[in-house]
Structures are given as C-alpha cells and as structure tokens.
Design an enzyme around this catalytic site. Structure first.
Site, mmCIF file in Angstrom:
data_model
loop_
_atom_site.group_PDB
_atom_site.id
_atom_site.type_symbol
_atom_site.label_atom_id
_atom_site.label_comp_id
_atom_site.label_asym_id
_atom_site.label_seq_id
_atom_site.Cartn_x
_atom_site.Cartn_y
_atom_site.Cartn_z
ATOM 1 N N GLU A 259 -21.444 15.831 -4.199
ATOM 2 C CA GLU A 259 -22.800 16.376 -3.985
ATOM 3 C C GLU A 259 -23.831 15.579 -4.801
ATOM 4 O O GLU A 259 -25.005 15.539 -4.465
ATOM 5 C CB GLU A 259 -22.870 17.871 -4.313
ATOM 6 C CG GLU A 259 -22.701 18.206 -5.776
ATOM 7 C CD GLU A 259 -22.783 19.714 -6.057
ATOM 8 O OE1 GLU A 259 -23.800 20.330 -5.703
ATOM 9 O OE2 GLU A 259 -21.808 20.264 -6.615
ATOM 10 N N CYS B 208 0.802 -1.240 0.000
ATOM 11 C CA CYS B 208 0.000 0.000 0.000
ATOM 12 C C CYS B 208 0.833 1.287 0.000
ATOM 13 O O CYS B 208 0.582 2.193 -0.794
ATOM 14 C CB CYS B 208 -0.906 0.055 1.228
ATOM 15 S SG CYS B 208 -1.504 -1.509 1.814
#
Ligand code: NDP
Length: 453
Positions: A447, A47
């Site tokens: 949004e 990672c």
C-alpha cells in the site's frame, strides 16, 4: 524420411521446451535434442530447486524468529539430507511431466548432444560413449542450449563448486565460502546462512548486485550482515589448496581462511563450445550468437534463444522468445518479444525485485533535475513481534515532465509478487498520479506504493 523434421530444437531447457511445444501445437513436426535431463538449468539446476531451498531457509528463519508471537520450539533441527532428497525428487517429477507432455504432442526426443554437420543436419552423439547415434535433418534449427557457470583461472579452481554441484549434494557442508556478489552468490549465501551454515561471501567490488538500484543493494547488505553472513568486499581469491577435509583459501590481500567448501558464482557464459558451430559460420556478438529481432542468425534457417544471445538471461524471457519464434514461423502470427519492462527478482531472504530504471540509470538518461524519487523504509507489520525487525524498502522513480513511473523497486517479503504486478502498470505507461488515485489495501506493505508523498 523419419529423421526429417520441420523444426529441430537443440536443448530442452525452458526456452527450447516452450518453442518445441508451441511449434508442435501449431502442427509442426518437431525433434528435440537433449543430452541431460529434460528441463534445463531452470528446472534441474537453477530456479526451481533453488526456490525450494529458499522456502526451507525461510521456514527455518521464521520459526527461530517467532518467540514474540508466542511460538517457541526448543529443539529445532535442520536435516539437509531430507531437503536435498525431496528437492531431487521434485526436480525428477517435473522433468518427467515435461517429457510426458512432449510425448503427447508427438515431439520426437533424441537423447544426446547435437553437433552441426551443416546448416540443416545435426549429428546426435551419445552422452556416455561419445559416439554418433544418428543424424537428423531440420528445415529450421533452433539453438537453445543455455549457459554454463564461469570458472576462475587460479590454482585449485578444480576444487570449487559451481551452482551445478550444489544441486547434486546429499548434505550441506558446515561452512562455505561463496565467490561473487550477483544473483546466485547472494541467493545461496542467504539459503545457507538461514539454514545454519557458517557462510562467508567474497565480492571483488564494494557492492552487492551491481546493476540493481543502490538502495536495494544497501538494504540487502544490512540484512545479510545482521543475519551473520561474513561479507568480504574488495577482495578476490588467489589460490585454493586442499587441507584434509577442508579447503584453504588465499586471498589477493594476503588473507588466508579455511572453509569446508567454496561455491563459485561469478557469472555464466553461453554453452556453445560443443555444437561444432565452426562448420556453419554463424556470426557472433561477443560471446553470444548474433540474432535479429526474430531471433534469426545470419543463416536464414537457424535461430537462437535464451542465454546464448545478448538479452536478459532469465527464464521467462527465454520462454517468450521460444513461443514468439514458434508462433511466427508455425502459427502464422506476427509477434515480437516485448523487452520494455522486464521485471527482475533476487530470491534472497528477504527477496528483492525491480522493474524499469534504477536511480543511477534514470539520472544518466534524464539528469537528476528531471526525475523525482519517492522511497520509504520501515519495519513491516509481519516483523513486529519477530526477534529481528528487518526493514522493507520501497522506491519509485518518476520522470518530472510527464509524471511517468520509470522504475519501481522493492526489498522485502513478497517483493517479487508485487513487482510482477507493478510491471503490468509500467508496461502500459502508468504515472505517479495513477498510483496516487489507486485506493490502498490495508494493512499491506505494498500500500506504501500508492501512498508515497
Ligand atoms: P551475476 O552476473 O549476477 O554475478 C556475477 C558476480 O560475480 C558479480 O558480482 C561479479 O562481479 C562477480 N565476478 C565476475 N567475475 C569475477 C571474477 N573473475 N572474480 C570475482 N568475482 C567475479 O552472475 P551469477 O553467476 O550470480 O548468475 C548468472 C545469471 O543467472 C544472472 O546474471 C541471471 O541472469 C541468472 N540468474 C537469475 C536468477 C533470478 O532470476 N533470480 C537467479 C540466479 C541466476 P561484478 O559485479 O564486479 O562484475
């Protein structure tokens, strides 16, 4: 007496470190055995170094793509030697930080490979000489040895890199073939391509990222193709031979191609071979160690966490398993790992992330008539002036009878950050109506999640 511990942890990866530190902070006398650098796959060869490479690839891509913003650099170059040196230094720095924090907690670190002698005793073997260094006793033993890359049984398989080798390179090659269509293959294809390397990816099925929502895979496929990655679907390797400083790859269809290097990313398996588990008779669950909900094996004092058990093989899962184990047995708490909504992200360019059920899983579980799908795909404002107007994709899967959100999926910049927050909402049983009554934050991409109709 010196070599007797309340807890012996085998493996200093994310899970083992978390367990050792938490147990020591509860007052346990802890030993940690590791034959390689402290940090394990995530910190040393997974990672962390991967994400640093992703940032390099995004930076390169953004600069090359930003003429429309008035930014143009005539002489953009990428020096993989600088990047790889910096990544190695950062990995060493993080490994040292972990080592120092183990010292502060009085955790005794043994350098070597642990072999079971019996249910309570571990022989520690020197990584370079292969000779026994000492034997230690643990009242409890936690196995946290992680996974290792799978190999292919084909002629020339010894010529192929795994992800381990990529993190040891001093330079990137000029061209690469990546085998596999999963996390590692897709992430590295995007890193290499966005750093200017000629990249081909071969996938045995007709889909990238099996197990993820199909709208995520198809959005990724579109962008990988447009970035110049050559995707070969329904194809497999049959042999590899060395030709001067290149590799000639033969595929099952009869196709032959030459690459500088080949990276194999065909999954990982539990790294259990060298523990000498035969001597203690632990029950298996396929290739994994069998554990109960407390991560306990069939031997009462032996526990297992991380990529060696059949649970999501992800760093945060291993860390939580380690902490829960230590809290329960040394902190007098009563905790269970919550596997309900484990978020997943793939750090392609752009990235994608998911929490909950994908569309196919939701249909299988509840039927098509009992779910509603909301999705949108659009060019995010950040790409307005870019040469490449890549689209983002957002998707919600909702159960009709109670309006509960079953799955939340996103493809596009920052989707991992957004899905991490969405996973809190799904964990507490959020409904579509809750999303709808939440005020939007404008102008953002996320949004759209609260304005989908
Ligand atoms: P994955 O399981 O994600 O993908 C393996 C890929 O290899 C699949 O496309 C699979 O095909 C293919 N494959 C398997 N066997 C063969 C074969 N014999 N020949 C050709 N193709 C084959 O594994 P990875 O190696 O990419 O990653 C290992 C694990 O590491 C992940 O599952 C994940 O748990 C973890 N990881 C997580 C990351 C993150 O969180 N961002 C990043 C990197 C790794 P098919 O789909 O047809 O089976």
């Amino acid at each position: 007496m010196n070599n007797i511990f309340d807890l012996v942890v085998i493996g200093a990866g994310s899970g083992g470190l978390a367990a050792a530190k938490r147990a020591a902070s509860h007052g346990a006398k802890v030993a940690l055995i590791e034959g390689s650098k402290i940090g394990g796959t995530c910190v040393i060869r997974g990672c962390v170094p991967k994400k640093l490479m992703v940032y390099a690839a995004i930076a390169n891509n953004n600069i090359k793509n930003s003429n429309g913003y008035g930014i143009s650099l005539s002489d953009i170059s990428f020096d993989s030697e600088i990047l790889l040196k910096n990544v190695k230094n950062e990995v060493s720095r993080l490994s040292e930080i972990h080592f120092n924090s183990l010292q502060k907690l009085n955790i005794k670190v043994f350098t070597g490979w642990g072999h079971f002698v019996d249910q309570n005793h571990i022989d520690i073997v020197c990584p370079s000489t292969g000779k026994s260094v000492c034997k230690i006793r643990g009242e409890k033993i936690l196995i946290a040895v992680g996974g290792k890359p799978n190999t292919l049984r084909i002629t020339g398989s010894e010529l192929l890199w795994s992800s381990n080798e990529v993190f040891e390179l001093n330079n990137f090659p000029k061209s690469i073939l990546i085998v596999g269509g999963g996390y590692i293959a897709c992430e590295f294809a995007c890193i290499f391509r966005n750093l200017g390397i000629d990249t081909t990816q071969v996938i045995r099925s007709n889909n990238l990222l099996n197990g993820f929502d199909n709208d995520l895979s198809s959005s990724l496929k579109e962008i990988m193709v447009s970035s110049g990655i050559d995707l070969l679907f329904n194809e497999e390797l049959s042999s590899v031979i060395k030709k001067e400083d290149s590799l000639e790859v033969s595929f099952k269809s009869g196709l032959k191609k030459v690459f500088k290097n080949v990276l194999l990313a065909t999954g990982r398996s539990p790294n259990l071979d060298n523990l000498k588990l035969e001597s203690i008779g632990l029950e298996m669950n396929g290739p994994y160690l069998k554990v109960n909900k407390h991560n306990q094996t069939n031997k009462k004092n032996i526990f297992a966490i991380g990529d060696i058990i059949d649970r999501p093989n992800l760093t945060p899962v291993a860390i939580e398993q380690g902490r829960v184990f230590a809290d329960n047995y040394y902190g007098d708490l009563s905790r269970l790992v919550n596997y309900k909504f484990v978020p997943k992200a793939v750090f392609t360019i752009p990235e994608l992330a998911s929490v909950g059920l994908n569309e196919d899983e939701a249909i299988k579980k509840y039927s098509k008539d009992n779910i509603r799908i909301f999705k949108c795909k659009f060019v995010p404002m950040s790409n307005t002036f870019k040469n490449k107007k890549n689209k983002s994709m957002l998707k919600l899967i909702v159960r009709k009878n109670d309006d509960k959100i079953l799955g939340c999926h996103m493809f596009g910049d920052a989707s991992s950050e957004i899905i991490q927050m969405a996973s809190i909402a799904l964990n507490i049983g959020v409904t579509k109506k809750d999303f709808d009554i939440t005020m939007a934050l404008h102008p953002t991409v996320s949004e759209e999640f609260v304005t989908m109709y």
